[in-house]
Write a protein that holds these residues in place. Structure first.
Motif, PDB file in Angstrom:
ATOM      1  N   TYR A  48      -5.986  10.985   1.490  1.00  0.00           N
ATOM      2  CA  TYR A  48      -5.441  10.667   2.807  1.00  0.00           C
ATOM      3  C   TYR A  48      -4.012  11.198   2.824  1.00  0.00           C
ATOM      4  CZ  TYR A  48      -9.187   7.107   2.898  1.00  0.00           C
ATOM      5  OH  TYR A  48     -10.390   6.434   2.847  1.00  0.00           O
ATOM      6  N   ASP A  49      -3.817  12.357   3.420  1.00  0.00           N
ATOM      7  CA  ASP A  49      -2.510  13.019   3.430  1.00  0.00           C
ATOM      8  C   ASP A  49      -1.817  12.716   4.749  1.00  0.00           C
ATOM      9  OD1 ASP A  49      -0.366  14.852   3.500  1.00  0.00           O
ATOM     10  OD2 ASP A  49      -1.476  16.316   2.306  1.00  0.00           O
ATOM     11  N   PRO A  73     -12.014   0.164   4.701  1.00  0.00           N
ATOM     12  CA  PRO A  73     -11.290  -0.905   5.396  1.00  0.00           C
ATOM     13  C   PRO A  73      -9.925  -1.200   4.788  1.00  0.00           C
ATOM     14  CG  PRO A  73     -13.580  -1.521   5.039  1.00  0.00           C
ATOM     15  CD  PRO A  73     -13.353  -0.270   4.245  1.00  0.00           C
ATOM     16  N   PHE A  74      -9.772  -1.002   3.468  1.00  0.00           N
ATOM     17  CA  PHE A  74      -8.476  -1.173   2.814  1.00  0.00           C
ATOM     18  C   PHE A  74      -7.527  -0.013   3.118  1.00  0.00           C
ATOM     19  CE2 PHE A  74     -11.097  -3.774  -0.041  1.00  0.00           C
ATOM     20  CZ  PHE A  74     -10.285  -4.865  -0.288  1.00  0.00           C
ATOM     21  N   LEU A  75      -8.057   1.208   3.169  1.00  0.00           N
ATOM     22  CA  LEU A  75      -7.222   2.401   3.128  1.00  0.00           C
ATOM     23  C   LEU A  75      -6.820   2.939   4.489  1.00  0.00           C
ATOM     24  CD1 LEU A  75      -8.939   4.216   0.124  1.00  0.00           C
ATOM     25  CD2 LEU A  75      -7.078   2.537   0.123  1.00  0.00           C
ATOM     26  N   ILE A  76      -7.701   2.842   5.476  1.00  0.00           N
ATOM     27  CA  ILE A  76      -7.357   3.347   6.805  1.00  0.00           C
ATOM     28  C   ILE A  76      -6.102   2.677   7.364  1.00  0.00           C
ATOM     29  CG2 ILE A  76      -8.120   3.476   9.211  1.00  0.00           C
ATOM     30  CD1 ILE A  76      -9.443   5.596   7.488  1.00  0.00           C
ATOM     31  N   PRO A  77      -5.948   1.338   7.274  1.00  0.00           N
ATOM     32  CA  PRO A  77      -4.714   0.720   7.794  1.00  0.00           C
ATOM     33  C   PRO A  77      -3.445   1.208   7.092  1.00  0.00           C
ATOM     34  CG  PRO A  77      -6.403  -0.941   7.475  1.00  0.00           C
ATOM     35  CD  PRO A  77      -6.913   0.316   6.829  1.00  0.00           C
ATOM     36  N   GLU A 288     -12.941 -13.987   1.440  1.00  0.00           N
ATOM     37  CA  GLU A 288     -13.843 -13.761   0.312  1.00  0.00           C
ATOM     38  C   GLU A 288     -13.393 -12.545  -0.498  1.00  0.00           C
ATOM     39  OE1 GLU A 288     -16.855 -15.178  -0.701  1.00  0.00           O
ATOM     40  OE2 GLU A 288     -17.055 -16.754   0.807  1.00  0.00           O
ATOM     41  N   HIS A 289     -14.023 -12.347  -1.643  1.00  0.00           N
ATOM     42  CA  HIS A 289     -13.657 -11.245  -2.547  1.00  0.00           C
ATOM     43  C   HIS A 289     -13.649  -9.897  -1.821  1.00  0.00           C
ATOM     44  CE1 HIS A 289     -13.191  -9.485  -6.564  1.00  0.00           C
ATOM     45  NE2 HIS A 289     -14.082  -8.576  -6.218  1.00  0.00           N
ATOM     46  N   PHE A 290     -14.705  -9.623  -1.074  1.00  0.00           N
ATOM     47  CA  PHE A 290     -14.814  -8.395  -0.272  1.00  0.00           C
ATOM     48  C   PHE A 290     -15.026  -8.857   1.173  1.00  0.00           C
ATOM     49  CE2 PHE A 290     -17.080  -3.950  -0.216  1.00  0.00           C
ATOM     50  CZ  PHE A 290     -16.178  -3.516   0.733  1.00  0.00           C
ATOM     51  N   PRO A 291     -13.948  -9.101   1.910  1.00  0.00           N
ATOM     52  CA  PRO A 291     -14.080  -9.711   3.241  1.00  0.00           C
ATOM     53  C   PRO A 291     -14.668  -8.753   4.267  1.00  0.00           C
ATOM     54  CG  PRO A 291     -11.806  -9.082   2.849  1.00  0.00           C
ATOM     55  CD  PRO A 291     -12.544  -8.853   1.560  1.00  0.00           C
ATOM     56  N   ILE A 292     -15.280  -9.335   5.278  1.00  0.00           N
ATOM     57  CA  ILE A 292     -15.818  -8.522   6.369  1.00  0.00           C
ATOM     58  C   ILE A 292     -14.920  -8.597   7.606  1.00  0.00           C
ATOM     59  CG2 ILE A 292     -18.182  -8.754   5.544  1.00  0.00           C
ATOM     60  CD1 ILE A 292     -18.661 -10.833   7.719  1.00  0.00           C
ATOM     61  N   GLU A 293     -13.921  -9.498   7.586  1.00  0.00           N
ATOM     62  CA  GLU A 293     -13.051  -9.693   8.748  1.00  0.00           C
ATOM     63  C   GLU A 293     -11.863  -8.718   8.718  1.00  0.00           C
ATOM     64  OE1 GLU A 293     -14.949 -13.564   7.455  1.00  0.00           O
ATOM     65  OE2 GLU A 293     -13.724 -12.009   6.492  1.00  0.00           O
ATOM     66  N   LYS A 294     -11.629  -8.035   9.816  1.00  0.00           N
ATOM     67  CA  LYS A 294     -10.558  -7.043   9.917  1.00  0.00           C
ATOM     68  C   LYS A 294      -9.190  -7.648   9.670  1.00  0.00           C
ATOM     69  CE  LYS A 294      -8.722  -3.461  12.999  1.00  0.00           C
ATOM     70  NZ  LYS A 294      -8.850  -2.812  14.332  1.00  0.00           N
ATOM     71  N   GLU A 295      -8.996  -8.929  10.040  1.00  0.00           N
ATOM     72  CA  GLU A 295      -7.676  -9.553   9.933  1.00  0.00           C
ATOM     73  C   GLU A 295      -7.122  -9.496   8.514  1.00  0.00           C
ATOM     74  OE1 GLU A 295      -7.936 -14.135   9.756  1.00  0.00           O
ATOM     75  OE2 GLU A 295      -9.824 -13.519  10.712  1.00  0.00           O
ATOM     76  N   PHE A 296      -7.993  -9.552   7.513  1.00  0.00           N
ATOM     77  CA  PHE A 296      -7.514  -9.557   6.132  1.00  0.00           C
ATOM     78  C   PHE A 296      -7.051  -8.168   5.695  1.00  0.00           C
ATOM     79  CE2 PHE A 296     -10.548 -13.216   6.101  1.00  0.00           C
ATOM     80  CZ  PHE A 296      -9.568 -14.203   6.017  1.00  0.00           C
ATOM     81  N   TYR A 297      -7.661  -7.131   6.227  1.00  0.00           N
ATOM     82  CA  TYR A 297      -7.222  -5.774   5.910  1.00  0.00           C
ATOM     83  C   TYR A 297      -5.908  -5.448   6.622  1.00  0.00           C
ATOM     84  CZ  TYR A 297     -11.877  -5.518   3.975  1.00  0.00           C
ATOM     85  OH  TYR A 297     -13.006  -5.773   3.231  1.00  0.00           O
ATOM     86  N   ALA A 301      -2.387  -4.500   4.656  1.00  0.00           N
ATOM     87  CA  ALA A 301      -1.534  -3.357   4.991  1.00  0.00           C
ATOM     88  C   ALA A 301      -0.114  -3.810   5.322  1.00  0.00           C
ATOM     89  CB  ALA A 301      -2.135  -2.577   6.159  1.00  0.00           C
ATOM     90  N   GLU A 302       0.015  -4.912   6.011  1.00  0.00           N
ATOM     91  CA  GLU A 302       1.346  -5.423   6.362  1.00  0.00           C
ATOM     92  C   GLU A 302       2.120  -5.850   5.123  1.00  0.00           C
ATOM     93  OE1 GLU A 302       0.265  -7.244  10.805  1.00  0.00           O
ATOM     94  OE2 GLU A 302       0.357  -8.562   9.043  1.00  0.00           O
ATOM     95  N   GLU A 303       1.457  -6.539   4.218  1.00  0.00           N
ATOM     96  CA  GLU A 303       2.132  -6.985   2.991  1.00  0.00           C
ATOM     97  C   GLU A 303       2.496  -5.798   2.104  1.00  0.00           C
ATOM     98  OE1 GLU A 303       3.253  -9.853   2.376  1.00  0.00           O
ATOM     99  OE2 GLU A 303       2.169 -11.182   3.743  1.00  0.00           O
ATOM    100  N   PHE A 304       1.596  -4.833   2.012  1.00  0.00           N
ATOM    101  CA  PHE A 304       1.885  -3.627   1.224  1.00  0.00           C
ATOM    102  C   PHE A 304       3.088  -2.888   1.814  1.00  0.00           C
ATOM    103  CE2 PHE A 304       1.527   0.883   0.328  1.00  0.00           C
ATOM    104  CZ  PHE A 304       1.198   0.923  -1.020  1.00  0.00           C
TER     105      PHE A 304
END
Length: 311
Positions: A48-49, A73-77, A288-297, A301-304
């Protein structure tokens, strides 16, 4: 459950059924692929450049169940916040050649080291190493062995050598350490004999979505199998070169609060041991470990973004 896609396109089932069909178009828009030689094999890289080589770059490792493209879901945001990202398919996973599940711990550490080297040649900004699930301990092991990154950012970070974890959170439970001598003998004779990974580690605890868990179990690119050699290495080779109480790099850890696969207490134990003066722990309630809800991703991204800007 709809499974419209198969083969190399199987990953699109996750996006269309669970995470959002728009992620398929965003993958087409943002991602290029390359491959590098690592551990004498070619491994696939998803890149992702951002278009700005000076921006920080995240090298992010998948876990025991997934592969790079499942991490969309982790990387796009993060890409949409302007970060460069490289997500490798670790040996035995994803779009790499060879036998699926044929790896060991040190091979994956080498894969991450070589991906970091690639990132440094392509980008000039800070390098952050991280991972989700087993990718967290792998990222830590790589950072301690090669001391080649500026910070660590993980979705779950625990100690594979935590005896309580191995006895309580694997399917083999109290038999885990009793089976080691048997696994050693068998791996010397039948090292590439494969088991279903979820006979050793339950995939039913990946998420609250049975649909997602079942998709993973049937994914031709995912971690559905593991060789005896690979399984043994998770116990015998995963001890990091530097203990957590001597690790001083900046560390960000996000931990799902309702994680049944790697429960909170193991992550908090590891985080509290870290000697880093700049460290941050975020527990996500209801996740959950691998969540399905967008809010967690979005929160990830915000915390990162906040953590990296404060480095």
């Amino acid at each position: 459950m709809s499974r419209k896609y198969s083969g190399d396109d199987y990953w699109k089932n996750y996006m269309e059924n669970i995470f959002g069909i728009e992620l398929i178009d965003k993958w087409d828009q943002y991602v290029t692929q390359d491959c590098i030689l690592s551990n004498n094999r070619n491994i696939n890289l998803e890149i992702y450049d951002s278009g700005d080589n000076t921006r920080p770059t995240l090298v992010f490792a998948h876990g025991i169940a997934g592969y790079a493209r499942v991490l969309l879901p982790f990387l796009i945001p993060l890409r949409e916040k302007g970060y460069n990202i490289i997500a490798p398919d670790l040996q035995g996973y994803g779009y790499n050649g060879g036998l699926k599940g044929d790896f060991d711990w040190d091979a994956h550490v080498q894969n991450l080291k070589d991906t970091v080297d690639y990132a440094k040649k392509r980008f000039t900004g800070k390098i952050i190493l991280g991972g989700a699930s087993m990718g967290g301990p792998l990222a830590y092991a790589t950072a301690t062995r090669y001391k080649n990154v500026d910070a660590l950012a993980c979705w779950c970070l625990w100690d594979f050598n935590d005896r309580e974890f191995m006895l309580n959170e694997t399917n083999t439970k109290q038999f885990t350490y009793l089976l080691i001598p048997i696994f050693k003998v068998l791996s010397n004779i039948l090292g590439k004999m494969r088991l279903k990974t979820y006979t050793l580690v339950s995939y039913d605890t990946l998420s609250a979505s049975k649909e997602l868990n079942e998709l993973i179990k049937d994914d031709p690119q995912a971690g559905t199998h593991i060789t005896l050699k690979g399984a043994l290495s998770l116990v015998l080779k995963s001890k990091p070169d530097i203990p957590h109480n001597e690790f001083t790099l900046p560390v960000l850890v996000l931990q799902p609060g309702d994680d049944r696969m790697t429960p909170v207490k193991y992550i908090e134990k590891t985080f509290n041991q870290l000697a880093s003066k700049n460290k941050k722990y975020v527990k996500l309630k209801g996740c959950e470990h691998f969540p399905i809800e967008k809010e967690f991703y979005v929160r990830w991204a915000e915390e990162f973004d906040r953590f990296i800007k404060e480095l």
